[in-house]
Design a protein around this motif. Structure first.
Motif, PDB file in Angstrom:
ATOM      1  N   MET A  53       0.851  -1.186   0.000  1.00 42.83           N
ATOM      2  CA  MET A  53       0.000   0.000   0.000  1.00 42.83           C
ATOM      3  C   MET A  53       0.888   1.238   0.000  1.00 42.83           C
ATOM      4  SD  MET A  53      -2.905   1.100   2.771  1.00 42.83           S
ATOM      5  CE  MET A  53      -1.767   1.757   3.976  1.00 42.83           C
ATOM      6  N   HIS A  54       0.865   1.974  -1.092  1.00 46.24           N
ATOM      7  CA  HIS A  54       1.704   3.173  -1.154  1.00 46.24           C
ATOM      8  C   HIS A  54       0.843   4.414  -0.983  1.00 46.24           C
ATOM      9  CE1 HIS A  54       4.551   0.293  -2.859  1.00 46.24           C
ATOM     10  NE2 HIS A  54       5.453   1.125  -2.418  1.00 46.24           N
ATOM     11  N   LEU A  55       0.219   4.537   0.210  1.00 47.03           N
ATOM     12  CA  LEU A  55      -0.649   5.688   0.460  1.00 47.03           C
ATOM     13  C   LEU A  55       0.148   6.972   0.535  1.00 47.03           C
ATOM     14  CD1 LEU A  55      -3.201   4.642   3.200  1.00 47.03           C
ATOM     15  CD2 LEU A  55      -3.597   5.130   0.806  1.00 47.03           C
ATOM     16  N   VAL A  56       1.382   6.819   0.994  1.00 44.22           N
ATOM     17  CA  VAL A  56       2.179   8.002   1.285  1.00 44.22           C
ATOM     18  C   VAL A  56       3.166   8.226   0.151  1.00 44.22           C
ATOM     19  CG1 VAL A  56       3.678   9.047   3.009  1.00 44.22           C
ATOM     20  CG2 VAL A  56       2.040   7.273   3.675  1.00 44.22           C
ATOM     21  N   ALA A  91      -0.858  -7.163   1.509  1.00 48.56           N
ATOM     22  CA  ALA A  91      -1.776  -7.114   0.360  1.00 48.56           C
ATOM     23  C   ALA A  91      -2.495  -8.457   0.199  1.00 48.56           C
ATOM     24  CB  ALA A  91      -1.012  -6.754  -0.918  1.00 48.56           C
ATOM     25  N   ILE A  92      -1.749  -9.544   0.372  1.00 49.60           N
ATOM     26  CA  ILE A  92      -2.363 -10.879   0.277  1.00 49.60           C
ATOM     27  C   ILE A  92      -3.414 -11.044   1.383  1.00 49.60           C
ATOM     28  CG2 ILE A  92      -1.893 -13.355   0.588  1.00 49.60           C
ATOM     29  CD1 ILE A  92       0.839 -12.833  -0.826  1.00 49.60           C
ATOM     30  N   ALA A  93      -3.063 -10.612   2.591  1.00 48.11           N
ATOM     31  CA  ALA A  93      -4.009 -10.724   3.713  1.00 48.11           C
ATOM     32  C   ALA A  93      -5.288  -9.942   3.412  1.00 48.11           C
ATOM     33  CB  ALA A  93      -3.352 -10.213   4.996  1.00 48.11           C
ATOM     34  N   ARG A  94      -5.134  -8.718   2.907  1.00 48.71           N
ATOM     35  CA  ARG A  94      -6.330  -7.902   2.632  1.00 48.71           C
ATOM     36  C   ARG A  94      -7.193  -8.554   1.555  1.00 48.71           C
ATOM     37  NH1 ARG A  94      -2.477  -3.745   2.690  1.00 48.71           N
ATOM     38  NH2 ARG A  94      -2.660  -3.528   0.428  1.00 48.71           N
ATOM     39  N   ALA A  95      -6.526  -9.113   0.530  1.00 50.42           N
ATOM     40  CA  ALA A  95      -7.283  -9.757  -0.547  1.00 50.42           C
ATOM     41  C   ALA A  95      -8.057 -10.959   0.001  1.00 50.42           C
ATOM     42  CB  ALA A  95      -6.329 -10.202  -1.660  1.00 50.42           C
ATOM     43  N   TYR A  96      -7.401 -11.766   0.807  1.00 45.81           N
ATOM     44  CA  TYR A  96      -8.071 -12.948   1.368  1.00 45.81           C
ATOM     45  C   TYR A  96      -9.261 -12.513   2.223  1.00 45.81           C
ATOM     46  CZ  TYR A  96      -8.827 -17.393   3.720  1.00 45.81           C
ATOM     47  OH  TYR A  96      -9.409 -18.560   4.196  1.00 45.81           O
ATOM     48  N   SER A 104     -11.491  -6.113  14.720  1.00 45.71           N
ATOM     49  CA  SER A 104     -10.272  -6.561  15.417  1.00 45.71           C
ATOM     50  C   SER A 104      -9.154  -6.838  14.400  1.00 45.71           C
ATOM     51  CB  SER A 104     -10.562  -7.793  16.269  1.00 45.71           C
ATOM     52  OG  SER A 104     -11.024  -8.843  15.446  1.00 45.71           O
ATOM     53  N   LEU A 105      -9.535  -7.437  13.246  1.00 50.28           N
ATOM     54  CA  LEU A 105      -8.511  -7.697  12.212  1.00 50.28           C
ATOM     55  C   LEU A 105      -8.108  -6.407  11.508  1.00 50.28           C
ATOM     56  CD1 LEU A 105      -9.652 -11.034  10.480  1.00 50.28           C
ATOM     57  CD2 LEU A 105      -8.022 -10.718  12.329  1.00 50.28           C
ATOM     58  N   ALA A 116      -4.068  -2.254  10.271  1.00 54.54           N
ATOM     59  CA  ALA A 116      -3.694  -0.833  10.366  1.00 54.54           C
ATOM     60  C   ALA A 116      -2.396  -0.663  11.163  1.00 54.54           C
ATOM     61  CB  ALA A 116      -4.824  -0.040  11.021  1.00 54.54           C
ATOM     62  N   GLU A 117      -2.262  -1.421  12.265  1.00 52.56           N
ATOM     63  CA  GLU A 117      -1.029  -1.335  13.074  1.00 52.56           C
ATOM     64  C   GLU A 117       0.186  -1.717  12.218  1.00 52.56           C
ATOM     65  OE1 GLU A 117      -0.601  -0.268  16.058  1.00 52.56           O
ATOM     66  OE2 GLU A 117      -2.554  -0.415  17.060  1.00 52.56           O
ATOM     67  N   GLN A 118       0.021  -2.733  11.384  1.00 51.96           N
ATOM     68  CA  GLN A 118       1.158  -3.172  10.561  1.00 51.96           C
ATOM     69  C   GLN A 118       1.467  -2.177   9.453  1.00 51.96           C
ATOM     70  OE1 GLN A 118       3.349  -5.411  11.298  1.00 51.96           O
ATOM     71  NE2 GLN A 118       2.135  -5.749  13.128  1.00 51.96           N
ATOM     72  N   GLU A 119       0.418  -1.541   8.891  1.00 50.29           N
ATOM     73  CA  GLU A 119       0.669  -0.495   7.885  1.00 50.29           C
ATOM     74  C   GLU A 119       1.451   0.655   8.528  1.00 50.29           C
ATOM     75  OE1 GLU A 119       0.310  -0.743   4.776  1.00 50.29           O
ATOM     76  OE2 GLU A 119      -1.183  -2.314   4.474  1.00 50.29           O
TER      77      GLU A 119
END
Ligand code: FAD
Length: 407
Positions: free
Chosen positions: A1-4, A272-277, A293-294, A299-302
């Motif tokens: 995720m390249h938000l920034v 990205a894989i986690a979000r897709a799943y 909760s997930l 978000a913490e990892q981002e």
């Protein structure tokens, strides 16, 4: 995720975009087609390298005269991150450890003859190299001052004796960069040197490939090596006599940051894989992507990923400006190693059983990342340096303690 948007140069952005195209169009599709637990063959790797050349991102960090692209360290960094999305990216772009760090060391400290001998084949991928410093007990590991391997001058040759292990690439290497004591009386930091030892040298014995926790996608050895009266000509010393640690220090700063960037790429892909799943999987009446909760854990990892990217760029800027940046690099190293371990672990958790299958690359990532909390200096060793600097800070707030009893 390249938000920034990171404050990269135009050239760095261009290189990053080209690398992302290469990853999306060639390397990730190839990786997905590789059978579970299957290693890439030499000819397949060669074809990925050809693709990297076609996309204009092959070995960006090395000088043009030896076959690289001559890009600056800072401009190359984003390439390392994009390449890190797959374990196959770094070897395909020739930005892979340990060769990348070894090439950099030879470029940094080598004579013209040494550079001409080793850099072109290493850059081209026709040769491989190993860095041989760590020794089994009672030799030097976390504390390199304990190094026992010696090199003694005999006429116009050096004679090397010692026992090393964890020499990555040991079984594939054409040349070993060996750290040895050259002055027994000096402090080890002022009495060690690095030697270029050809793999075929008499007395160099590969004892075994240390069975280790590693991804099966890349077959990299970690050799236990004995150097038994190995003779090399005096011109095989790399850099000045007794300056081995100074050279290693100059190598390790940038090399640790390139590791950090590769692992940022790995964390980015894992998330990205986690979000897709999560978006495709329902449980208890709603999508996993809707479970707060997930979501918070993602978000913490981002957040941790963004922090790692920015601190790594900050340390790279300092190095590019000529500073050693020892403490900023130590901070990045600890942060990146923890961040990627936590990110990949979370991604596995979010994907449930699929996360632990080799249908996804997460298990390979997990196996490939764990060493980073130990290799290149264990967490505790870097924290020791950071703490030492913190406690040396002159701005200790003694005055704030004045109202406490017995102060
Ligand atoms: C996959 C892999 C690849 C490697 N590749 C190479 C390579 O190519 N070339 C090379 O030379 N080496 C390589 N290494 C070796 C690596 O650099 C060493 O393993 C590392 O420096 C730690 O040394 P050690 O294993 O001797 O651990 P030890 O020195 O025995 O330390 C064990 C543990 O003690 C803890 N510790 C150490 N010091 C302190 C302290 N001051 N305070 C608190 N805790 C402490 C740490 O948790 C550390 O992990 C590799 C290692 C691995 C796992």
């Amino acid at each position: 995720m390249h938000l920034v948007d990171y404050p990269e140069s135009d050239r760095a952005n261009e290189l990053a975009r080209k690398t992302r195209d290469l990853m999306d169009e060639v390397i990730l599709p190839f990786e997905r087609d590789l059978g579970p637990g299957e290693a890439i063959s030499d000819s397949e790797l060669e074809s990925l390298r050809e693709a990297a050349k076609d996309y204009g991102v092959y070995c960006p960090q090395m000088p043009e005269e030896y076959g690289g692209m001559g890009e600056s360290f800072r401009d190359s960094l984003a390439v390392f991150e994009e390449a890190g999305q797959s374990l196959l990216g770094p070897p395909a772009l020739r930005v892979d450890a340990p060769d990348e760090g070894n090439m950099h060391t030879i470029e940094l400290a080598g004579t013209e003859a040494q550079k001409e001998r080793w850099l072109p084949p290493l850059i081209e991928g026709e040769a491989k190299s190993a860095f041989s410093m760590t020794e089994p007990a009672p030799g030097g590991g976390s504390d390199p001052k304990m190094i026992k391997t010696t090199a003694e001058k005999d006429g116009d040759e050096w004679v090397i004796d010692g026992h090393k292990w964890w020499t990555s690439n040991g079984y594939e290497a054409d040349v070993f960069l060996v750290m040895a004591r050259t002055d027994q009386d000096a402090h080890p930091y002022e009495g060690c040197s690095i030697f270029l030892v050809p793999a075929e040298a008499d007395g160099l014995e590969l004892v075994r490939d240390v069975p280790s926790m590693d991804s099966s996608m890349l077959e990299v050895s970690h050799a236990e090596v004995r150097y038994d009266g190995v003779r090399v000509p005096e011109e095989n010393i790399l850099g000045a006599e007794n300056e081995g640690f100074q050279i290693a220090q100059r190598r390790l700063g940038p090399a640790r940051l390139t590791h950090c960037m590769r692992f940022c790429g790995m964390a980015d892909r894992a998330l990205a894989i986690a979000r897709a799943y999560m978006q495709h999987r329902d449980a208890f009446g709603s999508s996993l992507a809707d479970k707060q909760s997930l979501r918070h854990k993602i978000a913490e990892q981002e957040l941790a990923l963004h922090t790692t990217r920015t601190t790594t760029r900050d340390a790279a800027r300092r190095i590019s400006e000529g500073h050693q940046a020892r403490i900023p690099v130590a901070m990045c190293k600890v942060k990146a190693a923890r961040m990627v371990q936590e990110a990949v672990d979370l991604a596995i958790q979010c994907c449930g059983g699929a996360g632990l299958s080799r249908d996804l690359p997460l298990v390979d990532f997990y196996e490939g990342l764990r060493f980073f909390r130990i290799g290149d200096g264990a967490d505790e060793v870097h924290l020791r340096s950071i703490a030492r600097e913190a406690f040396e800070d002159e701005h200790v707030a003694d005055a704030d303690l004045a109202n406490l009893p017995e102060f």
